[in-house]
Design a protein around this motif. Structure first.
Motif, PDB file in Angstrom:
ATOM      1  N   ASN A  34     -36.327  10.084  57.110  1.00 27.66           N
ATOM      2  CA  ASN A  34     -35.487   8.894  57.073  1.00 27.66           C
ATOM      3  C   ASN A  34     -36.202   7.853  56.223  1.00 27.66           C
ATOM      4  O   ASN A  34     -37.115   7.177  56.685  1.00 27.66           O
TER       5      ASN A  34
ATOM      6  N   PHE B 278     -27.868   5.881  56.927  1.00 21.71           N
ATOM      7  CA  PHE B 278     -29.280   5.963  56.553  1.00 21.71           C
ATOM      8  C   PHE B 278     -29.487   6.899  55.361  1.00 21.71           C
ATOM      9  O   PHE B 278     -28.722   7.847  55.149  1.00 21.71           O
ATOM     10  N   ASP B 279     -30.531   6.622  54.621  1.00 21.25           N
ATOM     11  CA  ASP B 279     -30.953   7.493  53.521  1.00 21.25           C
ATOM     12  C   ASP B 279     -31.883   8.553  54.105  1.00 21.25           C
ATOM     13  O   ASP B 279     -33.063   8.313  54.313  1.00 21.25           O
TER      14      ASP B 279
ATOM     15  N   ASP C 274     -35.142   5.037  55.031  1.00 17.61           N
ATOM     16  CA  ASP C 274     -34.866   3.653  55.397  1.00 17.61           C
ATOM     17  C   ASP C 274     -35.730   3.192  56.561  1.00 17.61           C
ATOM     18  O   ASP C 274     -36.209   2.061  56.582  1.00 17.61           O
TER      19      ASP C 274
END
Length: 445
Positions: free
Chosen positions: A76, A45-46, A78
């Protein structure tokens, strides 16, 4: 004492040495040089991490540069989720190449040693002691914080625990003159705070603790976010960003902020996960080694590892794959705005609240109508705990075609039990022998 005994028994079952959980404010707790915390697993995840700091700079503090307010925000990008952790100012940490300090002293101590090194050192400290890499930071001091609040026209905030403390009558008065102080009380209810009042509210600890102050700081941040959304200020984000940059020291650029803006636009206050470090659960209180024997809060390592992982990753994922339970709130207390007090309190627990505004007949006690009909892990138990409602105050009416999962009818007695935190609730005027503080210091020991 009973809680400590239970904690020791739990640790024995878990195989943890009892010596590590002996906890008393006068007990010296060995710290040494702890190993670095393992990095939190963020998957693919980004995830961005932001460090928010309130610095004790200005007329309110005798110790320039102490970061008495520290919040870690995990975003987060994403999955569109935000989690917030408040770090107590007395939390004891290891600072690489410097030694052991309370976390509020790290930035100040590094700056004193070498100008410009404070932020970098604090980044390294958070990485070492919490297992996350900081991407951005934002610092606001006690002079610029009121300007930040005033830049959005003030904030509306609900108070469930009354706070009483000394306050400067006007923010520009000399704090060294006794006549410039007054005993001030904010009672439970919905209040509009300007910057001066908001600063007083997030700093007060005369009738509560530093940990409760962390909770109020989170509430003010939620209120600020609610104001920004409700007033449509995100629609002209570059202008809003310019206002914030005038009073906030940050390394985040407008481009960085625009990347995260889609997360913010769709985020309600109930969808933010709030975390706090709790005594006996995540930390012990005691005294440092050496001659000074300073009071500090010491991390319980394994529990901290679990907490950080839950904050950054697993809790985020499980929260997003489920729908937040909805609660419709009706005010039968006879007191204006108590429905908002309950609504904002339940938001902290992850409920999507709806203040109906509909008239209902006055009642004495709170009542919950459960339309969800969940058999296992029913959130109604959380509603009962937060609102102090016995089983007799819950009516079960399962409805598969329900508009709301739960309906909450507030009664007159809610005004007396809305405070569920360890805060002394004033019911008397301060004694005449009390004198206001002069040259207030927030450092204590």
């Amino acid at each position: 004492m009973r809680r400590l005994v239970i904690w020791v028994l739990m640790c024995l079952v878990a195989g943890v040495s009892v010596e590590t959980v002996v906890d008393a404010q006068d007990e010296v707790i060995p710290f040494g040089t702890p190993d670095a915390m393992p990095l939190v697993d963020e998957g693919d995840f980004d995830i961005r991490h932001i460090l928010l700091m309130g610095s004790a700079v200005g007329e309110y503090s005798g110790h320039v540069g102490l970061t008495d307010t520290i919040m870690l925000v995990s975003i987060n990008a994403d999955m569109g989720h935000v989690a917030v952790l408040s770090i107590p100012r007395d939390f004891y940490v290891h600072v690489p190449e410097m030694g052991n300090y309370k976390i509020n002293q790290v930035y100040w101590s590094a700056e004193r040693a070498e100008t410009g090194s404070g932020i970098e050192t604090l980044y390294e400290t958070v990485l070492y002691n919490f297992g996350v890499e900081i991407d951005y930071h934002a610092i606001v001091n006690f002079d610029s914080f009121p300007a930040l609040i005033n830049s959005v026209g003030g904030i509306w905030i609900t108070v469930d625990c009354a706070i009483r403390d000394w306050r400067l009558i006007e923010p520009d008065r000399d704090p060294d003159i006794e006549e410039n102080w007054e005993m001030h009380t904010v009672w439970g209810g919905l209040h509009h705070f300007d910057g001066h009042e908001a600063l007083w509210y997030v700093r007060s600890r005369r009738t509560s603790s530093d940990l409760d102050r962390n909770r109020r700081q989170q509430d003010v941040m939620r209120a600020l976010w609610r104001t920004i959304r409700n007033e449509g200020l995100l629609e002209n984000f570059p202008s809003l960003w310019e206002q914030f940059n005038a009073v906030v020291d940050t390394n985040m650029t407008l481009g960085d902020a625009l990347e995260l803006l889609p997360v913010a636009q769709d985020l309600s206050a109930a969808e933010v996960d709030y975390f706090a470090l709790e005594i006996y659960e995540h930390m012990l209180q005691g005294r440092t080694e050496g001659e000074d024997r300073r009071f500090a809060l010491f991390p319980i390592r394994e529990n901290m590892i679990t907490l950080m992982q839950q904050m950054v990753m697993p809790a985020t994922h499980s929260r997003l794959i489920s729908t937040l339970p909805t609660v419709a709130i009706y005010n039968g207390s006879g007191l204006r705005n108590m429905d908002y007090v309950a609504a904002h309190r339940l938001e902290r627990e992850g409920f999507q609240t709806i203040v109906t505004g509909e008239y209902v007949p006055p009642r004495t006690w709170n009542l919950i109508i459960d339309h969800a009909g969940i058999v296992r892990n029913n959130p109604v138990t959380t509603l009962q705990d937060v609102l102090r409602i016995t089983d007799g105050g819950v009516r079960y009416e399962p409805d598969p075609n329900r508009e709301y999962d739960y309906e909450l009818y507030l009664g007159e007695m809610y005004q007396y039990n809305s405070c569920t935190y360890p805060v002394f609730q004033p019911d008397y005027e301060p004694e005449a022998t009390e004198t206001p503080p002069i040259a207030v210091s927030d450092e204590g020991e």
